[in-house]
Design a protein around this motif. Structure first.
Motif, PDB file in Angstrom:
ATOM      1  N   ASN A  65      23.299  25.575   4.963  1.00  0.00           N
ATOM      2  CA  ASN A  65      24.071  25.493   6.205  1.00  0.00           C
ATOM      3  C   ASN A  65      23.214  25.685   7.452  1.00  0.00           C
ATOM      4  O   ASN A  65      23.729  25.595   8.563  1.00  0.00           O
ATOM      5  N   HIS A  66      21.936  25.969   7.298  1.00  0.00           N
ATOM      6  CA  HIS A  66      21.036  26.032   8.448  1.00  0.00           C
ATOM      7  C   HIS A  66      19.608  25.806   7.962  1.00  0.00           C
ATOM      8  O   HIS A  66      19.260  26.159   6.826  1.00  0.00           O
ATOM      9  N   GLU A  90      31.315  20.885   3.899  1.00  0.00           N
ATOM     10  CA  GLU A  90      32.399  21.683   3.324  1.00  0.00           C
ATOM     11  C   GLU A  90      33.661  21.592   4.187  1.00  0.00           C
ATOM     12  O   GLU A  90      33.592  21.262   5.370  1.00  0.00           O
ATOM     13  N   GLY A  92      36.847  22.541   6.504  1.00  0.00           N
ATOM     14  CA  GLY A  92      36.985  23.426   7.651  1.00  0.00           C
ATOM     15  C   GLY A  92      36.658  22.775   8.979  1.00  0.00           C
ATOM     16  O   GLY A  92      36.746  23.410  10.033  1.00  0.00           O
ATOM     17  N   ASN A  93      36.273  21.484   8.967  1.00  0.00           N
ATOM     18  CA  ASN A  93      36.016  20.733  10.194  1.00  0.00           C
ATOM     19  C   ASN A  93      34.971  21.404  11.097  1.00  0.00           C
ATOM     20  O   ASN A  93      35.188  21.563  12.300  1.00  0.00           O
ATOM     21  N   PRO A  94      33.822  21.820  10.569  1.00  0.00           N
ATOM     22  CA  PRO A  94      32.823  22.516  11.381  1.00  0.00           C
ATOM     23  C   PRO A  94      31.989  21.562  12.230  1.00  0.00           C
ATOM     24  O   PRO A  94      31.830  20.387  11.897  1.00  0.00           O
ATOM     25  N   ARG A  97      25.527  22.049  14.928  1.00  0.00           N
ATOM     26  CA  ARG A  97      24.905  22.629  16.111  1.00  0.00           C
ATOM     27  C   ARG A  97      23.398  22.439  16.076  1.00  0.00           C
ATOM     28  O   ARG A  97      22.761  22.657  15.049  1.00  0.00           O
ATOM     29  N   GLU A 200      28.481  25.255  12.060  1.00  0.00           N
ATOM     30  CA  GLU A 200      29.551  26.168  12.455  1.00  0.00           C
ATOM     31  C   GLU A 200      30.200  26.768  11.212  1.00  0.00           C
ATOM     32  O   GLU A 200      30.366  26.092  10.187  1.00  0.00           O
ATOM     33  N   SER A 201      30.515  28.072  11.276  1.00  0.00           N
ATOM     34  CA  SER A 201      31.187  28.792  10.182  1.00  0.00           C
ATOM     35  C   SER A 201      30.383  28.787   8.885  1.00  0.00           C
ATOM     36  O   SER A 201      30.939  28.958   7.799  1.00  0.00           O
ATOM     37  N   SER A 202      29.068  28.581   9.001  1.00  0.00           N
ATOM     38  CA  SER A 202      28.162  28.610   7.831  1.00  0.00           C
ATOM     39  C   SER A 202      28.573  27.636   6.739  1.00  0.00           C
ATOM     40  O   SER A 202      28.387  27.899   5.544  1.00  0.00           O
ATOM     41  N   LYS A 203      29.096  26.482   7.126  1.00  0.00           N
ATOM     42  CA  LYS A 203      29.500  25.471   6.151  1.00  0.00           C
ATOM     43  C   LYS A 203      28.296  24.673   5.674  1.00  0.00           C
ATOM     44  O   LYS A 203      27.424  24.303   6.454  1.00  0.00           O
TER      45      LYS A 203
END
Length: 216
Positions: A65-66, A90, A92-94, A97, A200-203
């Motif tokens: 996720n990053h 994943e 959650g619609n992230p 960034r 976003e949100s570590s997805k």
């Protein structure tokens, strides 16, 4: 009916042999052999005055996720081409960034201004913009699913100029939107050496980014 032409050399107008065709082995000899080096960048390279030289790449395998892409910017080039794609996020619609980096695994977490405007597949328009943000967003809203894809390309400038804000101008295409616009970072004195992508949100996500220096 078949025919066959046999030649031993192909000559230039002045009579010198430019290409010599050797023997039954099929070997070809050139008066000025092709040597190793940088090949012409074609349309993209010509448009920006030179060739493209790959300076960095990074991939995301679907369980990350990053991630940093370190060392892709230097004082060697004034302009860079950055292109990439992300998909299979994943649920959650992230948002995706982006931050620039000032050293190995050191993200610049402030001073971002970005604005993108574009059309939607249903004929409406939309925009994505912010000022004084801790990051720039590479998509308006990323829907989950293996078929959901975001692709983008940017020209990046000012990474090593203390009197110039680092900027990226380009295009983003996602499932239902096409955006054009750009990103600034207001830290003029900051030397930018790389890129950091954080979801976003570590997805988790799959994807890749390639960066090329543009020779002038």
């Amino acid at each position: 009916m078949s025919s066959e032409i046999k030649v031993s050399s192909v000559k230039a107008k002045d009579g010198t042999a430019g290409i010599s065709i050797a023997d039954s082995t099929g070997n070809i000899t050139l008066n000025n052999p092709i040597t190793s080096g940088t090949w012409n960048g074609g349309i993209i390279g010509s448009a920006y005055g030179g060739n493209l030289v790959k300076t960095g790449s990074q991939t995301w395998n679907g369980s990350e996720n990053h991630k940093y892409l370190n060392g892709c910017f230097s004082a060697t080039y004034k302009s860079y081409l950055m292109n990439g794609a992300f998909w299979n996020v994943e649920a959650g619609n992230p948002a995706i960034r982006l931050q620039f980096t000032t050293g190995t695994d050191t993200a610049l977490s402030g001073g971002y201004e970005y604005g993108f405007y574009g059309g939607n597949m249903d004929g409406t328009t939309s925009n994505s913009a912010s000022s004084g943000s801790a990051y720039a967003i590479l998509d308006g809203a990323f829907s989950a699913g293996a078929g959901k894809t975001v692709v983008f390309d940017f020209i990046v400038k000012g990474t090593h100029d203390a009197d110039m804000e680092t900027s990226a101008i380009g295009n983003i295409l996602q499932e239902t939107n096409f955006y054009s616009g750009g990103i600034f970072n207001t830290g003029e004195a900051s030397t930018i050496t790389g890129i950091y992508i954080i979801m976003e949100s570590s997805k988790n996500i799959e994807g890749w980014i390639n960066v090329y220096g543009i020779q002038e």
